[in-house]
Structure formats: structure tokens, C-alpha cells
Design a protein around this motif. Sequence first.
Motif, PDB file in Angstrom:
ATOM      1  N   SER A  59       0.840  -1.193   0.000  1.00  0.00           N
ATOM      2  CA  SER A  59       0.000   0.000   0.000  1.00  0.00           C
ATOM      3  C   SER A  59       0.879   1.248   0.000  1.00  0.00           C
ATOM      4  O   SER A  59       1.598   1.510   0.968  1.00  0.00           O
ATOM      5  CB  SER A  59      -0.919   0.004   1.229  1.00  0.00           C
ATOM      6  OG  SER A  59      -1.592   1.224   1.352  1.00  0.00           O
ATOM      7  N   TYR A  62      -0.120   3.762   2.721  1.00  0.00           N
ATOM      8  CA  TYR A  62       0.343   3.422   4.066  1.00  0.00           C
ATOM      9  C   TYR A  62       1.835   3.694   4.215  1.00  0.00           C
ATOM     10  O   TYR A  62       2.285   4.290   5.198  1.00  0.00           O
ATOM     11  CB  TYR A  62       0.049   1.962   4.378  1.00  0.00           C
ATOM     12  CG  TYR A  62       0.668   1.496   5.678  1.00  0.00           C
ATOM     13  CD1 TYR A  62       0.082   1.810   6.892  1.00  0.00           C
ATOM     14  CD2 TYR A  62       1.855   0.770   5.688  1.00  0.00           C
ATOM     15  CE1 TYR A  62       0.655   1.414   8.098  1.00  0.00           C
ATOM     16  CE2 TYR A  62       2.432   0.369   6.880  1.00  0.00           C
ATOM     17  CZ  TYR A  62       1.830   0.693   8.082  1.00  0.00           C
ATOM     18  OH  TYR A  62       2.410   0.310   9.266  1.00  0.00           O
ATOM     19  N   THR A 262      -4.295  -5.352   8.759  1.00  0.00           N
ATOM     20  CA  THR A 262      -3.749  -5.106   7.425  1.00  0.00           C
ATOM     21  C   THR A 262      -4.647  -4.116   6.712  1.00  0.00           C
ATOM     22  O   THR A 262      -5.832  -3.976   7.039  1.00  0.00           O
ATOM     23  CB  THR A 262      -3.634  -6.416   6.614  1.00  0.00           C
ATOM     24  OG1 THR A 262      -2.955  -6.151   5.385  1.00  0.00           O
ATOM     25  CG2 THR A 262      -4.994  -7.019   6.316  1.00  0.00           C
ATOM     26  N   THR A 263      -4.078  -3.408   5.747  1.00  0.00           N
ATOM     27  CA  THR A 263      -4.856  -2.422   5.001  1.00  0.00           C
ATOM     28  C   THR A 263      -5.844  -3.134   4.084  1.00  0.00           C
ATOM     29  O   THR A 263      -5.720  -4.325   3.804  1.00  0.00           O
ATOM     30  CB  THR A 263      -3.937  -1.519   4.174  1.00  0.00           C
ATOM     31  OG1 THR A 263      -3.180  -2.321   3.256  1.00  0.00           O
ATOM     32  CG2 THR A 263      -2.968  -0.754   5.076  1.00  0.00           C
ATOM     33  N   SER A 264      -6.807  -2.392   3.595  1.00  0.00           N
ATOM     34  CA  SER A 264      -7.864  -2.978   2.771  1.00  0.00           C
ATOM     35  C   SER A 264      -7.413  -3.282   1.352  1.00  0.00           C
ATOM     36  O   SER A 264      -8.162  -3.898   0.597  1.00  0.00           O
ATOM     37  CB  SER A 264      -9.070  -2.029   2.730  1.00  0.00           C
ATOM     38  OG  SER A 264      -8.703  -0.762   2.187  1.00  0.00           O
ATOM     39  N   ALA A 466      -5.279  -0.786  11.555  1.00  0.00           N
ATOM     40  CA  ALA A 466      -5.382  -0.393  10.146  1.00  0.00           C
ATOM     41  C   ALA A 466      -6.761   0.182   9.904  1.00  0.00           C
ATOM     42  O   ALA A 466      -7.756  -0.355  10.399  1.00  0.00           O
ATOM     43  CB  ALA A 466      -5.130  -1.585   9.224  1.00  0.00           C
ATOM     44  N   LEU A 469      -7.047   2.193   3.832  1.00  0.00           N
ATOM     45  CA  LEU A 469      -5.754   2.178   3.150  1.00  0.00           C
ATOM     46  C   LEU A 469      -4.628   2.737   3.998  1.00  0.00           C
ATOM     47  O   LEU A 469      -3.467   2.706   3.574  1.00  0.00           O
ATOM     48  CB  LEU A 469      -5.849   2.994   1.847  1.00  0.00           C
ATOM     49  CG  LEU A 469      -6.792   2.448   0.769  1.00  0.00           C
ATOM     50  CD1 LEU A 469      -6.899   3.444  -0.383  1.00  0.00           C
ATOM     51  CD2 LEU A 469      -6.312   1.105   0.260  1.00  0.00           C
ATOM     52  N   GLY A 471      -2.687   3.576   8.031  1.00  0.00           N
ATOM     53  CA  GLY A 471      -2.421   3.001   9.334  1.00  0.00           C
ATOM     54  C   GLY A 471      -3.281   3.635  10.408  1.00  0.00           C
ATOM     55  O   GLY A 471      -3.745   4.776  10.276  1.00  0.00           O
TER      56      GLY A 471
END
Length: 499
Positions: A59, A62, A262-264, A466, A469, A471
Motif C-alpha cells: 500500500s 500506508y 492489514t490495510t484494505s 489499520a 488504506l 495506518g
Amino acid sequence: MEGTCFDRGVTDLPCGICHFRKAPKQTLTPKNEKPNGKVRSISAQFHSATLSPTVASPSLKYSSRTNSGTVVVQYGAPDNTTWTANPDFHPEVKLVGCFDEPPLTKAYNFMYERPGTTGEVLSDMTLSLAEEMQDIMLKKGKQGEEEEEEYSSVNTMTSEAISTVGRVCCDCSSHLNAASVLVEGCMEDNKSSVVQLDLSQVKGFSLFPGQIMGIRGSNPTGNKLLAQELVDGKLPPEPTSPITISTSTGPVQLVVASGPFTTSSNLLYEPLTDFLTAVRNNPPHVLVLLGPFLDAGHPLVVGNDLGETHDAVFNRCLRIISTTLESTPTQVILVPSSRDVCSPMVYPTPPYDVAGNFTCVSDPALVNIEGVVVALTATDVLFHLGKEEISSASQDRLVRLTRHILKQRSLYPLYPPHESMCVVMEQLENYVHLPYKPHLLVIPSDLRYFAKEVEGCVVVNPEHLAKGLIGGTYARIELHPPSNDKRMVNSINVNVLKV
């Protein structure tokens, strides 16, 4: 339930019906294996050859952040903080049950409730809190009189003031409003009475469906209760366990983080990796990780774009946590979430059934750390309450929502529950009730992070590690010995930090 996974990614079953699939327990960390290299190198395990480029693409939003490690919320005495754990001190962590019930330690059967179970449980919970509120209601009812007053039914026809108790509900399928408030009394002869609640004479109120209320008022017609005064519950008693933290041992250091981790945009778990780096560099005594570890609402899970099983991703997360912290004295507590694809989607949620050096508790859970009672939940009850609550009171909304939880003596007092929840009513009374007021309440939410004192309890919302997208945040908490007034609220320090 050994090695089970409530797999919501199944698409070949009718109506999205989920199934359990059994898998043998796996040892997450070999006994003689040592951590090798930096945490970033360990996170390379997420770059599986079976993952599609979409899943394994870092990402950019991020990685381009500039506020990592920034403290966004402080609570307590900043001059009295060390944020460093005494390596020779190993705090005792114990699970706490409700009253005579042991804590929830294993999976249970669900979807076997009888038709009348819900009504019985709701009535029992109403009667229990009504008994606790009785001294308040009678003092406000007939002061100076020796004759003991008893509760009246909500539909008692009288023009005189009576004291009654009931559960708030709505007269329609839409959201609650001041004109649609009903009160449901306790069950009598297998049925309960429901009357309309007139709030025109009440100066201020904060109500939500499922709230147990003490009401002082009259009911001239028998079908409309004219409220004059409302009692919105009663705080639970203080814990009785002695606090054994001392100046010689130093404060207990806690770190709390809540999923998603975790990010999307991918499943590389970059926020979790960076978070573990910070934890390993300054290890606490206790690390609390609240699910979901693999969110059922993650776009890649919903789109079935993983290329590997849900269990594989989940076990990889646990393996990285275990190997990263293997050389530290940190105790790791795992709190499940009904949003996690590898947990039953029921509430209360039973503990994860995993191997490794983890302490697995249920959602919600009460833990005792050297006498300090900590309430943990991975369910966003603040957000759920906030969507349904109506209020005419001018006060801090976050404090007000948290006060509902404490005064209702329940970590999920909303009924009907949020549409995303599958509440097992038979288990609700046993595992969601607050037998006493916790010293510390950890309650992650989509609402803005905060750390506040509410009715003598320190409440921390660390938000999520998270957020889409980008943190998110996590919390460092320091538990000092009680102050001279023996109130832990003055001995807890909190920092909420950006990952």
C-alpha cells in the motif's frame, strides 16, 4: 471445537450457509527455532507465491505516512511514566468469570435456542438490575416512610406516582425517537406488558433499545406511562481483589492493538509488521491483540481473491507474532472477534483454538492482572449504541455511551442487537454481564480514539491498527500501584500512538 474455522468464503452452499471444516492443531513455533533477522524479513512470509499480485501489492498510501509513533492521546500523569517493563517482573494474569460462572474457555453449541428463551433471558436480566436499583428507586419514591415500597407493573392503572422498571423498546421498525418509546415489563405468567412512555415531563434523557430503566411516574389510562423521573441503571460494585503491584516491582506495562491488522488493499499485514517491530524494541509485560485477524469484510476475502485458505493466512499471522516475540518475556493475550473468518460468527465469541504460547480468551472477557481488573471486548458496542441512542442531554457523547455500558452492567446492553451481530441469548447473561466495575475497560471502536475516566473506570478506545488504506493507532498502558486514596483511576497512564 478443535481446529475449526467458520469459513465465510464458501460460495457453493445455498443462501451463503457457512460450514465448519476441521484441521489438526499446528505448532506455530518450533521449540528450537530462533527469530532470524528483522521483523520485516519475517513479514516476507506474507509474500506467498500463491497470492495474486493484487493481494501482495504494498500500500503506497500506508508506506508514505509521516506520523508513525506520534502520540495522539495522553491520559494520566505524563511525568510519572517510564513505558519500560521491568524484565524481572512477571505479572500474574488470570481469567475472571461472572459470579459463580467460570469464564468462557471453549466453543459451545448455538442455534438450539427454544422460542421462549429470549424472553426469559431478557426478563431475568431486567429483574436482576431492578433488584440492584431498588434502593435508589425507593429512596426517590417515598422518603421518610417506614413502609417498604414494591415495584408496580408498567401497565398498572393509577393516577398516583408509582415506581416500576422495564426495558426500552421501539414501536416501529425504524430508529427510536422520543415519540416512539415503549417500555416492556417483566414476564408474568409467560407474558409481558408493553406500554407507551411519555417523556414530556422528563428534563433530560438518554435512551436506547434494550436499556433497563427505573421509572417514577403515573399511568392514568393503563396504556401510557407518564414518566416524571428516570433511573438509567446502577454502577456495579468495586472489585474486591487486592492489587499486588508495588513500587519494588515497578508498573505493569500493557500494549493493546485491535484488528484489522492489514490495510484494505492487500494482505501483507504491513501495520502488524511495523507494530511488532515497536513492541519487540520495547517489549511490555502483556500484549493484548483483539481481532479480527482476517476480517470477513476485507475486500479480498469478499471477492474470494486469496488463492489460499483462510486458516493459512490466520496461522501465518500467529506464527509471525510468536516468532517475533519469542525472545521477549511478553505474555500475549488473543481476543477473538465475530467478524473474523476463523471464528464462529456468534456473540459471546469463544476463544481461538490455536497452539502456541498464547493466552486465548473470549469476547468479551475479564482478566485480572495483579489484582487490576481489565474488561476486554473486540465488539464495537460504542458504535452500535451510538447508532440507536436518542439523547436530550448535553454532555460528552463518548462518555455517555460508555456510561450506559457500566450502568447497565453489560458489555453489550443493546437489544435488538446490531444487524451484524448474531447474539446467543442463552450465553449473554453468563458471559457478557459485568459483576463489578473494571479498573480498566478496553473497547476498540470506529469512533475516534480516546482515553477517559468514566464513573471511576479508565476507558480506552485504541481504534484499529489499520483503517482502510492507511495506518491506525494502538495504546500503551501503564498500571502503577494504587495511590493513597486506593483509586486505580489515578494510577493508570495511557498513550495512544500512530502505528
